[in-house]
Design a protein around this motif. Sequence first.
Motif, PDB file in Angstrom:
ATOM      1  N   VAL A   1      -7.884   6.265   1.276  1.00 21.23           N
ATOM      2  CA  VAL A   1      -8.576   5.162   1.956  1.00 21.23           C
ATOM      3  C   VAL A   1      -7.533   4.350   2.711  1.00 21.23           C
ATOM      4  CG1 VAL A   1     -10.079   3.167   1.696  1.00 21.23           C
ATOM      5  CG2 VAL A   1     -10.314   5.118   0.131  1.00 21.23           C
ATOM      6  N   ALA A   2      -7.621   4.350   4.026  1.00 23.22           N
ATOM      7  CA  ALA A   2      -6.631   3.667   4.870  1.00 23.22           C
ATOM      8  C   ALA A   2      -7.158   2.296   5.267  1.00 23.22           C
ATOM      9  CB  ALA A   2      -6.341   4.486   6.113  1.00 23.22           C
ATOM     10  N   GLY A   3      -6.335   1.288   5.047  1.00 19.05           N
ATOM     11  CA  GLY A   3      -6.714  -0.076   5.402  1.00 19.05           C
ATOM     12  C   GLY A   3      -6.620  -1.032   4.239  1.00 19.05           C
ATOM     13  N   HIS A   4      -6.244  -0.551   3.055  1.00 18.37           N
ATOM     14  CA  HIS A   4      -6.070  -1.304   1.812  1.00 18.37           C
ATOM     15  C   HIS A   4      -7.107  -2.405   1.604  1.00 18.37           C
ATOM     16  CE1 HIS A   4      -4.529  -2.576  -1.868  1.00 18.37           C
ATOM     17  NE2 HIS A   4      -3.269  -2.204  -1.680  1.00 18.37           N
TER      18      HIS A   4
ATOM     19  N   PRO B   1     -11.014   5.584 -15.256  1.00 16.13           N
ATOM     20  CA  PRO B   1      -9.707   6.125 -14.812  1.00 16.13           C
ATOM     21  C   PRO B   1      -9.829   7.468 -14.101  1.00 16.13           C
ATOM     22  CG  PRO B   1      -9.581   5.273 -17.052  1.00 16.13           C
ATOM     23  CD  PRO B   1     -11.027   5.255 -16.685  1.00 16.13           C
ATOM     24  N   GLU B   2     -10.748   8.316 -14.542  1.00 12.30           N
ATOM     25  CA  GLU B   2     -10.915   9.609 -13.891  1.00 12.30           C
ATOM     26  C   GLU B   2     -11.358   9.443 -12.439  1.00 12.30           C
ATOM     27  OE1 GLU B   2     -11.087  13.551 -12.944  1.00 12.30           O
ATOM     28  OE2 GLU B   2     -10.121  12.569 -14.662  1.00 12.30           O
ATOM     29  N   LEU B   3     -12.262   8.480 -12.204  1.00 19.12           N
ATOM     30  CA  LEU B   3     -12.701   8.179 -10.842  1.00 19.12           C
ATOM     31  C   LEU B   3     -11.531   7.652 -10.012  1.00 19.12           C
ATOM     32  CD1 LEU B   3     -15.051   7.855  -8.785  1.00 19.12           C
ATOM     33  CD2 LEU B   3     -15.385   5.545  -9.716  1.00 19.12           C
ATOM     34  N   GLN B   4     -10.736   6.792 -10.628  1.00 17.96           N
ATOM     35  CA  GLN B   4      -9.613   6.186  -9.919  1.00 17.96           C
ATOM     36  C   GLN B   4      -8.604   7.242  -9.468  1.00 17.96           C
ATOM     37  OE1 GLN B   4      -7.611   3.182 -12.216  1.00 17.96           O
ATOM     38  NE2 GLN B   4      -6.869   2.134 -10.395  1.00 17.96           N
ATOM     39  N   SER B   5      -8.452   8.302 -10.229  1.00 14.72           N
ATOM     40  CA  SER B   5      -7.465   9.331  -9.895  1.00 14.72           C
ATOM     41  C   SER B   5      -7.835  10.109  -8.636  1.00 14.72           C
ATOM     42  CB  SER B   5      -7.321  10.307 -11.069  1.00 14.72           C
ATOM     43  OG  SER B   5      -8.514  11.065 -11.242  1.00 14.72           O
ATOM     44  N   ARG B   6      -9.076   9.970  -8.203  1.00 13.40           N
ATOM     45  CA  ARG B   6      -9.516  10.683  -7.011  1.00 13.40           C
ATOM     46  C   ARG B   6      -9.121   9.974  -5.711  1.00 13.40           C
ATOM     47  NH1 ARG B   6     -13.478  14.595  -7.648  1.00 13.40           N
ATOM     48  NH2 ARG B   6     -13.314  15.508  -9.730  1.00 13.40           N
ATOM     49  N   PHE B   7      -8.521   8.778  -5.831  1.00 11.83           N
ATOM     50  CA  PHE B   7      -8.280   7.957  -4.644  1.00 11.83           C
ATOM     51  C   PHE B   7      -6.797   7.607  -4.492  1.00 11.83           C
ATOM     52  CE2 PHE B   7     -12.702   7.069  -5.716  1.00 11.83           C
ATOM     53  CZ  PHE B   7     -13.308   7.215  -4.483  1.00 11.83           C
TER      54      PHE B   7
ATOM     55  N   PHE C   1      -4.884   4.611  -2.061  1.00 11.36           N
ATOM     56  CA  PHE C   1      -5.142   3.504  -1.140  1.00 11.36           C
ATOM     57  C   PHE C   1      -3.889   3.250  -0.315  1.00 11.36           C
ATOM     58  CE2 PHE C   1      -8.213   2.977  -4.539  1.00 11.36           C
ATOM     59  CZ  PHE C   1      -9.381   2.834  -3.807  1.00 11.36           C
ATOM     60  N   GLU C   2      -4.030   3.432   0.977  1.00 14.75           N
ATOM     61  CA  GLU C   2      -2.909   3.347   1.908  1.00 14.75           C
ATOM     62  C   GLU C   2      -2.751   1.920   2.409  1.00 14.75           C
ATOM     63  OE1 GLU C   2       0.266   4.082   4.088  1.00 14.75           O
ATOM     64  OE2 GLU C   2      -0.662   5.556   2.764  1.00 14.75           O
ATOM     65  N   THR C   3      -1.517   1.432   2.413  1.00 14.18           N
ATOM     66  CA  THR C   3      -1.238   0.040   2.792  1.00 14.18           C
ATOM     67  C   THR C   3      -0.695  -0.084   4.208  1.00 14.18           C
ATOM     68  OG1 THR C   3       0.988   0.172   1.874  1.00 14.18           O
ATOM     69  CG2 THR C   3      -0.776  -0.589   0.417  1.00 14.18           C
ATOM     70  N   ASN C   4      -0.979   0.900   5.064  1.00 12.08           N
ATOM     71  CA  ASN C   4      -0.514   0.882   6.456  1.00 12.08           C
ATOM     72  C   ASN C   4       0.998   1.003   6.587  1.00 12.08           C
ATOM     73  OD1 ASN C   4      -3.045   0.720   7.721  1.00 12.08           O
ATOM     74  ND2 ASN C   4      -3.119  -1.498   7.399  1.00 12.08           N
ATOM     75  N   ASP C   5       1.675   1.457   5.512  1.00 14.09           N
ATOM     76  CA  ASP C   5       3.120   1.662   5.608  1.00 14.09           C
ATOM     77  C   ASP C   5       3.451   2.936   6.366  1.00 14.09           C
ATOM     78  OD1 ASP C   5       3.669  -0.647   4.233  1.00 14.09           O
ATOM     79  OD2 ASP C   5       3.651   0.339   2.276  1.00 14.09           O
TER      80      ASP C   5
END
Length: 693
Positions: free
Chosen positions: A252-255, A273-279, A281-285
């Motif tokens: 997911v780009a855009g944090h 936690p299992e759901l979280q491992s699927r993502f 999150f990009e901080t525009n770096d």
Amino acid sequence: MLKAVFFIRHFNDLDHFTPVVHRMAVEADLSCDLCFFTPYYYNGDYRVKFLTSLPNVRLVDVRDFLPKPAPSAMGLIGGKEARAILDHCLEGAKKAVVALDWIMSLSDQVGGAYQAIVQEAHRRGLAAVCLPHGDSPQYNKLLYKDHYTYKQADIYGASAIFDHVATPNELCAARYRHHLPGHRLHVLGSPRYNDEWLSLLPGILPPLDKPLPEARLKIVFFLCHPEFVVFWEEVGRTLRLLAAIPGAHVLVAGHPRKVSYLDDFFAQLEREPELQSRFTFETNDRPSSLLIQWADLVLDMGTSINFETVLNRKPLIVMEYLHGMCSTIAHYMPEIAAHCRDHLLDACMAVLADDPPLPDPGNLARFKQDVVTCGDGDVLARYRDLLMRLLRDGCAAPPPEVEPVSHERAAGIDFPNDFYRDSFPGFVRMADMARRHGCRDILELGAGVTTLLFAELARDSGARVTSCDMSFDALKRYLPSPGHEELVRRHVRLIQGASVTAAQVRAVYEEPLKELADVPVAEFAPWLASQRRGTPRPWLKEPLERRGGGSYWSMHDIFLRGGAVEFHPDLLHIYAERGYQHMLNTLEDLETQGQAGSLALLDDSEGFDMIFFDSGELVSLVEWNILWRRIRPGGLAAFHDVFFPKSVKNFLICSSLLASPMWRLVFVEENTPQGLMIFAKGEGRTTCGKDAA
């Protein structure tokens, strides 16, 4: 040395400016300065590294010119700072051009800084051009969540401060069409997404600083700005749908953690936690281009990064069901638009089956032609050619400094306030221009300090000067000695009395005005916005908003009705001294005493080489209607108080002359709220930045 100065304030600027700066630096014989307002751009940005690898590109930290340290220069740039910046950038430069990006307001920090920079550029005789920082990824007009009318969506009037505005396509250009005349607006193609730059971009991208996750289905999901019309609850549900696809990983780009519109979704991630491992999150770096290279499928909510995706033949789905807009990609390529969850899920399954959704080739070609290339030829060459034309041919040579002369000649003059004092250098230039033009017959409408300047001209050249005013009592304050009084008495014919009658005033202001000096309203209406400067004074704000239908009024809203110019009675009352009806009553009384309509005292056959219009607020337009034909071919028409809402005196006349092929703008002074414009009468018209006489 030739110089191009680019002012850069955020990532979007860099995306669009970098290709233009590269082309200029590589092919043109000039140096480029990149002026940054905010320091974090220096922290290893790959575009800055690329540009500074070129020998004739230099970085300038705008904060170095502030009186005290600050994390950002935005909001701290005034006239003094703008002058210091351009002094530094233009040292040793023979000719230059100044480039900035689009702005939406003159009242915020960005607008204030840009106004100061543009005014300083104009003071030096330089053109200021506005370059793109976007490509219009949305096809519709009502973009922001608090916009409910087209009037609210028209936020582009601030562009009138620039000499020229460059746009990538007609979608962007349409926003500016009724704020700028056609010759100042340019559709040049996309600097960011043209073939040349997209082929060069992979060679300058940095490597990934750390590897991205491997997965059977790699999805990058670009979110859009939270100010747009977005259904954030459904965005959260869509993320859950993607996570449920076996083998999928979603970047997911855009944090979204920086704002609260996905709070419910993040609360779910904390519990699962299992759901979280699927993502991820990009901080525009990391550059968006690297994320696109990683992905098997790109999802987008209406950002221009989807242009790069589709032009590079990468599978793309535009998520139309997640927002209240129409994305440009969906308009041109509806086959890759998702209007419900089913469409999205089917697209993901198709990618897994090695049959990814791709746009129809014909639709893609039409999109590329209309939105990216906008014609045949070399896109970046168009930007290069525009900047070089403005640098070499489109801007006048720097005008001679008039301040030392004006200070000397202003000694002893009792100016009523700073407005009058600040206008004096422009008046000196006007008188000098009349001298250079060899003006022999000069008419001044509204006496003042210019009367003294014209008297000096008449003494030195033998010119015949006539001045008309209701009263010459105030003139005495501008005559610092009895000798100056005698100078005016000897060399200026003074005609006292009201120049026009009540009937002549009514004929102009109480009937729809369909043309002005043979220029139809339809032809000069696009120029009205160029004569708007600053914000209204408090007592004007409410009448203007009432007339214009809200705080986002335009010049068209205030003055145009049914294809004609109409002056609202409220405005007539405000701008007429002591009210419009009182003005009419006074003129009628003066007429009975033989003291109105003094223009009739001029010989009907008398022509003029210059007329200077600077009389009462509601009088100048009437005088112009009477006198404009009496300016000789090659003669000059000069106007003070040319900007609205500071004045209604001459903005309408100047708008019509800017649109007329019979008049040529030869001088403009716009560093004061009133402004001064001078036009030459002739067969053709070429508009220039400053003094072209």
